[in-house]
Design a protein around this motif. Sequence first.
Motif, short mmCIF file in Angstrom:
data_model
loop_
_atom_site.label_atom_id
_atom_site.label_comp_id
_atom_site.label_asym_id
_atom_site.label_seq_id
_atom_site.Cartn_x
_atom_site.Cartn_y
_atom_site.Cartn_z
N ILE A 308 25.33 13.64 23.60
CA ILE A 308 24.82 14.74 24.43
C ILE A 308 23.39 14.46 24.90
O ILE A 308 22.68 13.62 24.33
N LYS A 309 23.05 15.18 25.96
CA LYS A 309 21.74 14.99 26.57
C LYS A 309 21.05 16.34 26.70
O LYS A 309 21.70 17.33 27.05
N PHE A 310 19.76 16.35 26.38
CA PHE A 310 19.00 17.61 26.49
C PHE A 310 18.15 17.61 27.74
O PHE A 310 17.72 16.57 28.22
N ASP A 317 14.45 19.02 13.53
CA ASP A 317 14.78 20.24 12.80
C ASP A 317 15.49 21.28 13.65
O ASP A 317 16.29 22.06 13.16
N MET A 318 15.16 21.28 14.97
CA MET A 318 15.82 22.23 15.87
C MET A 318 17.32 21.93 15.93
O MET A 318 18.15 22.83 15.84
N LEU A 319 17.64 20.63 16.08
CA LEU A 319 19.05 20.23 16.14
C LEU A 319 19.73 20.53 14.81
O LEU A 319 20.83 21.08 14.78
N LYS A 320 19.06 20.19 13.74
CA LYS A 320 19.64 20.38 12.41
C LYS A 320 19.96 21.86 12.18
O LYS A 320 21.06 22.22 11.74
N GLY A 321 19.03 22.70 12.52
CA GLY A 321 19.22 24.15 12.35
C GLY A 321 20.39 24.67 13.16
O GLY A 321 21.22 25.45 12.67
N SER A 361 17.34 9.94 20.51
CA SER A 361 16.00 9.88 21.13
C SER A 361 15.56 11.33 21.21
O SER A 361 16.29 12.22 20.77
N ASP A 362 14.42 11.63 21.79
CA ASP A 362 14.05 13.05 21.84
C ASP A 362 14.84 13.82 22.91
O ASP A 362 14.78 15.02 22.98
N VAL A 398 17.38 24.92 24.35
CA VAL A 398 17.22 23.85 25.35
C VAL A 398 18.61 23.52 25.89
O VAL A 398 19.55 23.40 25.12
N GLU A 399 18.67 23.40 27.20
CA GLU A 399 19.97 23.11 27.80
C GLU A 399 20.51 21.76 27.35
O GLU A 399 19.81 20.75 27.44
#
Length: 434
Positions: A308-310, A317-321, A361-362, A398-399
């Motif tokens: 996936i791409k943001f 931590d945002m993804l993990k949560g 990546s970020d 974040v989209e």
Amino acid sequence: MDLFEEVERIIDQGEICDSCMGQVFAERGHGLTNRERGTAWKTILAMENNNIIERKVDCWVCLGESYRFEEWADLAVMELGEIEFKTYKIGTRMSPLLDENAKLLRELVGVPIDSGESLKTEMNREVGKIVGDRMKKYFDADGPDIIILLNVPTRSVEIQVNPIFIYGRYKKLIRGIPQTKWPCRECKGRGTSIHGVCERCEGSGKQYEESVQELIDSVAIIQMEGESSTFHGAGREDIDAKMLGTGRPFVVEIKTPKKRSIDLQVLEENMNKNAFGKVEVELEGVVNRKMVAHIKELPASKTYEARIKFDRSVEKDMLKGALEMLDGAEIKQETPTRVVHRRADKTRIRKVYSARGELTSDLTANLEIHGEKGLYIKELVSGDSGRTNPNLTDLIGVEAVVETLDVISVVAEEGRFDVPEYILRRKDKEGLEE
Ligand SMILES: [Zn+2]
Ligand SMILES: [Zn+2]
């Protein structure tokens, strides 16, 4: 009415063969053929009346058909030619005239019109016996390899060769090919347009040059000398998704095969050679028709790998949560915008059994999502403008969109795909036990 009376009335109607006479009394005396029953009665009568038995008769009921069983068997054996089979069933299309005669006989004698046995039933059994003995094959009423049809009005034999079903699993190693053959959108599969050869498909009639189906079944059709095939998958992946991991169960149905005793090991090797780099199969065995419905109906959960791409950079931590919130969650999904034009617009609840993943990546991440049958993954990530809830985009803020999506396993939720009673022969076993 006593039996003697019945027999005498039968004789009174005109010349009748032993078989037709015996047919009327088919329920009496076990282990006898109808002909034996008739012969017995005629013998008794000849002894009682002290007259001569007429051996050769012009039977007004069957017009001699009861004495042609051997001929029918010859015809059947000839028609069967090189067709390979182990089990058979036999049917007869009776001539209306002979049916009428048999009915008339019973009416004249004064017994129910369905008393005894019909010539049709007798033919099926007797001709069947001769064919079976001569060719060393076995009668099978439920799932025969072939059906032999004796067509009395046309005096011909027709052979129906039943399909053979092969069960296995496939992996799709590349993107861009559909599971089954799609007809060309432009010419609807005809390959031609009013201007001549269809420009869109260059005459192939196909929307995509190749499909999982064609890569697999073309080899089977050749090896089994079949006419065509149908591909039955346990669900399907998107055209742009790979199918990896343990593969997806399928049954390929080969129609009118002349060869049945194929070596599945060799077939599998040839399929894999033919589809090298694109599709990989593992065959399990030959199955019966019931397996098709079974693999189609069995609810199967799937595990996907999604890249996936943001839209903006995301912290670990945002993804993990967000993934922790999705793990085990029930998702409310309205029919995705991308398919709503061809599917009913409804809301479904589907479970996410597990959701894991990490940033690559970020702006990108790899996810592994195991979901209930029917869960839409692209929408679970993007949210589909709020039509899927909860969703990853909203949870992170974040989209996010799916760039590539692959299926890495298909697992039956209830029971297994392998149902022993549906499997006739395993890949590693030679033939049916005889
Ligand atoms: Zn007869
Ligand atoms: Zn076309």
